[in-house]
Design a protein around this motif. Structure first.
Motif, PDB file in Angstrom:
ATOM      1  N   PHE A 183       0.849  -1.205   0.169  1.00 18.80           N
ATOM      2  CA  PHE A 183       0.053  -0.071   0.042  1.00 18.80           C
ATOM      3  C   PHE A 183       0.860   1.341  -0.044  1.00 18.80           C
ATOM      4  O   PHE A 183       2.168   1.213   0.297  1.00 18.80           O
ATOM      5  CB  PHE A 183      -0.992  -0.011   1.175  1.00 18.80           C
ATOM      6  CG  PHE A 183      -1.991  -1.017   1.164  1.00 18.80           C
ATOM      7  CD1 PHE A 183      -3.037  -1.147   0.481  1.00 18.80           C
ATOM      8  CD2 PHE A 183      -1.984  -2.103   2.247  1.00 18.80           C
ATOM      9  CE1 PHE A 183      -3.646  -2.200   0.227  1.00 18.80           C
ATOM     10  CE2 PHE A 183      -2.735  -2.973   2.337  1.00 18.80           C
ATOM     11  CZ  PHE A 183      -3.868  -3.115   1.231  1.00 18.80           C
ATOM     12  N   LYS A 184       0.403   2.369  -0.545  1.00 24.13           N
ATOM     13  CA  LYS A 184       0.931   3.592  -0.691  1.00 24.13           C
ATOM     14  C   LYS A 184       0.304   4.740   0.294  1.00 24.13           C
ATOM     15  O   LYS A 184      -0.852   4.854   0.016  1.00 24.13           O
ATOM     16  CB  LYS A 184       1.536   3.991  -2.272  1.00 24.13           C
ATOM     17  CG  LYS A 184       2.038   2.952  -2.816  1.00 24.13           C
ATOM     18  CD  LYS A 184       2.477   3.377  -4.374  1.00 24.13           C
ATOM     19  CE  LYS A 184       3.183   2.524  -5.205  1.00 24.13           C
ATOM     20  NZ  LYS A 184       4.552   2.216  -4.513  1.00 24.13           N
ATOM     21  N   ILE A 185       1.389   5.612   0.430  1.00 22.79           N
ATOM     22  CA  ILE A 185       0.671   6.468   1.537  1.00 22.79           C
ATOM     23  C   ILE A 185       1.014   8.002   1.026  1.00 22.79           C
ATOM     24  O   ILE A 185       2.401   8.360   0.548  1.00 22.79           O
ATOM     25  CB  ILE A 185       0.901   6.304   2.875  1.00 22.79           C
ATOM     26  CG1 ILE A 185       0.134   7.135   3.761  1.00 22.79           C
ATOM     27  CG2 ILE A 185       2.407   6.413   3.295  1.00 22.79           C
ATOM     28  CD1 ILE A 185       0.179   6.794   5.378  1.00 22.79           C
ATOM     29  N   SER A 186       0.395   8.798   1.324  1.00 23.70           N
ATOM     30  CA  SER A 186       0.545  10.428   1.260  1.00 23.70           C
ATOM     31  C   SER A 186       0.588  11.210   2.538  1.00 23.70           C
ATOM     32  O   SER A 186      -0.476  10.738   3.332  1.00 23.70           O
ATOM     33  CB  SER A 186      -0.034  10.873  -0.078  1.00 23.70           C
ATOM     34  OG  SER A 186       0.342  10.239  -1.321  1.00 23.70           O
ATOM     35  N   LEU A 187       1.144  12.408   2.609  1.00 26.85           N
ATOM     36  CA  LEU A 187       0.930  12.790   3.842  1.00 26.85           C
ATOM     37  C   LEU A 187       0.898  14.408   3.625  1.00 26.85           C
ATOM     38  O   LEU A 187       1.670  14.813   2.750  1.00 26.85           O
ATOM     39  CB  LEU A 187       2.072  12.680   4.878  1.00 26.85           C
ATOM     40  CG  LEU A 187       1.928  13.063   6.280  1.00 26.85           C
ATOM     41  CD1 LEU A 187       1.018  12.375   6.985  1.00 26.85           C
ATOM     42  CD2 LEU A 187       3.559  12.772   7.167  1.00 26.85           C
ATOM     43  N   GLU A 188      -0.197  15.070   3.916  1.00 33.71           N
ATOM     44  CA  GLU A 188      -0.546  16.484   3.636  1.00 33.71           C
ATOM     45  C   GLU A 188      -0.767  17.270   4.999  1.00 33.71           C
ATOM     46  O   GLU A 188      -1.312  16.622   6.009  1.00 33.71           O
ATOM     47  CB  GLU A 188      -1.518  16.682   2.448  1.00 33.71           C
ATOM     48  CG  GLU A 188      -1.570  16.139   1.138  1.00 33.71           C
ATOM     49  CD  GLU A 188      -2.524  15.991   0.613  1.00 33.71           C
ATOM     50  OE1 GLU A 188      -3.716  16.398   1.096  1.00 33.71           O
ATOM     51  OE2 GLU A 188      -2.786  15.603  -0.659  1.00 33.71           O
ATOM     52  N   VAL A 189      -0.449  18.456   5.117  1.00 34.08           N
ATOM     53  CA  VAL A 189      -0.815  19.331   6.102  1.00 34.08           C
ATOM     54  C   VAL A 189      -2.352  19.454   6.429  1.00 34.08           C
ATOM     55  O   VAL A 189      -3.148  19.514   5.572  1.00 34.08           O
ATOM     56  CB  VAL A 189      -0.226  20.597   6.270  1.00 34.08           C
ATOM     57  CG1 VAL A 189      -0.586  21.438   7.413  1.00 34.08           C
ATOM     58  CG2 VAL A 189       1.237  20.693   6.068  1.00 34.08           C
ATOM     59  N   ASN A 190      -2.843  19.197   7.738  1.00 34.01           N
ATOM     60  CA  ASN A 190      -4.244  19.281   8.062  1.00 34.01           C
ATOM     61  C   ASN A 190      -4.407  20.968   7.906  1.00 34.01           C
ATOM     62  O   ASN A 190      -3.885  21.529   8.525  1.00 34.01           O
ATOM     63  CB  ASN A 190      -4.433  18.840   9.387  1.00 34.01           C
ATOM     64  CG  ASN A 190      -5.875  18.959   9.680  1.00 34.01           C
ATOM     65  OD1 ASN A 190      -6.743  19.450   9.084  1.00 34.01           O
ATOM     66  ND2 ASN A 190      -6.380  18.396  10.908  1.00 34.01           N
ATOM     67  N   VAL A 218      -4.367   6.676   2.095  1.00 32.50           N
ATOM     68  CA  VAL A 218      -3.836   5.456   1.678  1.00 32.50           C
ATOM     69  C   VAL A 218      -4.526   5.220   0.147  1.00 32.50           C
ATOM     70  O   VAL A 218      -5.630   5.332   0.092  1.00 32.50           O
ATOM     71  CB  VAL A 218      -3.949   4.014   2.473  1.00 32.50           C
ATOM     72  CG1 VAL A 218      -3.484   2.959   1.812  1.00 32.50           C
ATOM     73  CG2 VAL A 218      -3.517   4.481   3.947  1.00 32.50           C
ATOM     74  N   SER A 219      -3.433   5.274  -0.932  1.00 36.51           N
ATOM     75  CA  SER A 219      -4.022   5.144  -2.039  1.00 36.51           C
ATOM     76  C   SER A 219      -5.017   3.883  -2.239  1.00 36.51           C
ATOM     77  O   SER A 219      -5.011   2.689  -1.780  1.00 36.51           O
ATOM     78  CB  SER A 219      -2.893   4.874  -3.203  1.00 36.51           C
ATOM     79  OG  SER A 219      -2.433   6.196  -3.031  1.00 36.51           O
ATOM     80  N   ALA A 220      -6.039   4.224  -3.327  1.00 34.09           N
ATOM     81  CA  ALA A 220      -6.785   3.088  -3.556  1.00 34.09           C
ATOM     82  C   ALA A 220      -6.219   2.027  -4.585  1.00 34.09           C
ATOM     83  O   ALA A 220      -5.316   2.211  -5.066  1.00 34.09           O
ATOM     84  CB  ALA A 220      -8.171   3.243  -4.156  1.00 34.09           C
ATOM     85  N   SER A 221      -6.881   0.700  -4.526  1.00 32.44           N
ATOM     86  CA  SER A 221      -6.387  -0.201  -5.588  1.00 32.44           C
ATOM     87  C   SER A 221      -7.711  -1.174  -6.083  1.00 32.44           C
ATOM     88  O   SER A 221      -8.660  -0.841  -5.555  1.00 32.44           O
ATOM     89  CB  SER A 221      -5.388  -1.144  -4.889  1.00 32.44           C
ATOM     90  OG  SER A 221      -5.835  -1.829  -3.995  1.00 32.44           O
ATOM     91  N   PRO A 222      -7.458  -1.988  -7.078  1.00 34.51           N
ATOM     92  CA  PRO A 222      -8.509  -2.569  -7.400  1.00 34.51           C
ATOM     93  C   PRO A 222      -9.470  -3.211  -6.249  1.00 34.51           C
ATOM     94  O   PRO A 222     -10.784  -3.288  -6.444  1.00 34.51           O
ATOM     95  CB  PRO A 222      -8.142  -3.806  -8.379  1.00 34.51           C
ATOM     96  CG  PRO A 222      -6.705  -3.035  -8.815  1.00 34.51           C
ATOM     97  CD  PRO A 222      -6.359  -2.355  -7.669  1.00 34.51           C
TER      98      PRO A 222
END
Length: 216
Positions: free
Chosen positions: A44-51, A82-86
């Motif tokens: 799984f892949k994750i991204s992090l952004e400021v609230n 967390v990015s979506a997948s099939p």
């Protein structure tokens, strides 16, 4: 002689002030940051952004579709995605990075509705067999129906529909898969289930089961 000593004292004080100021600036700048180590989970892949409620959203954390690694970011509150997948839906949550370095394992997102529907078909026989073993003749007059699977595939609910719906109410059961086997978590079956009575069951699952019962 006194004048020369005085100049040396002044020079020494100036050097100390410069050194202290530089150290304070360095410490202050670096104290604003903290390390986060992202631990992998099934690719799984994750991204992090400021609230946006707590900081400057123009700040780039450098964490975008990452599966693992160690990163240095500003202290603060973030939204992880967390990015979506099939087979999985995208998911997000809050993450606070403050005084201590943190290790963060990417959470397993919920399965997609399509995948959950497929699991309901494949798991139906084992759940019906479990109910038959547990309740035996107690199921007489009721038909198991409406099996639903939730979240990552480890929670399920099923309704017991009475043959005589004038005299009897439909009842609901919630189950959890533990060590590869389904376990009944709401015993006996109930008309409406309470999160106070079953605090270990996710509240949103109880709410969904109850809303379906009320909708009937």
């Amino acid at each position: 002689m006194i004048s020369r000593r005085y100049r040396w004292v002044v020079l020494l004080l100036v050097l100390l002030i410069v050194l202290f100021g530089g150290y304070s600036l360095y410490f202050s700048k670096n104290n604003r940051y903290q390390y986060i180590t992202i631990e992998p989970n099934k690719g799984f892949k994750i991204s992090l952004e400021v609230n946006p409620d707590y900081g400057d959203t123009s700040y780039d954390t450098g964490i975008a579709n990452e599966s693992e690694g160690k990163f240095k970011v500003l202290k603060g509150q973030y939204i992880y995605k967390v990015s979506a997948s099939p087979d999985y839906e995208s998911t997000k949550g809050l993450l606070t990075i403050d005084k201590e370095p943190i290790n963060f394992k990417i959470p397993t997102p919920n399965l997609s509705e399509k995948k959950l529907s497929e699991l309901a078909i494949t798991e139906k026989a084992s759940i019906i067999n479990l109910l038959t073993r547990e309740y035996g003749n107690g199921l007489s007059g009721y038909t198991p129906s409406g099996l639903r699977i939730y979240k990552t595939g480890d929670w399920a609910s099923i309704k017991l529909i009475p043959s005589n719906q004038v005299q009897n109410d439909s009842l609901s059961l919630i189950l959890k898969k533990e060590n590869g086997y389904w376990v009944i978590k709401t015993d006996p079956p109930g008309l409406l289930l309470s999160s106070d009575q079953y605090p270990d069951i996710p509240v949103d699952i109880i709410q969904k089961v109850n809303s379906e019962t009320i909708g009937d």
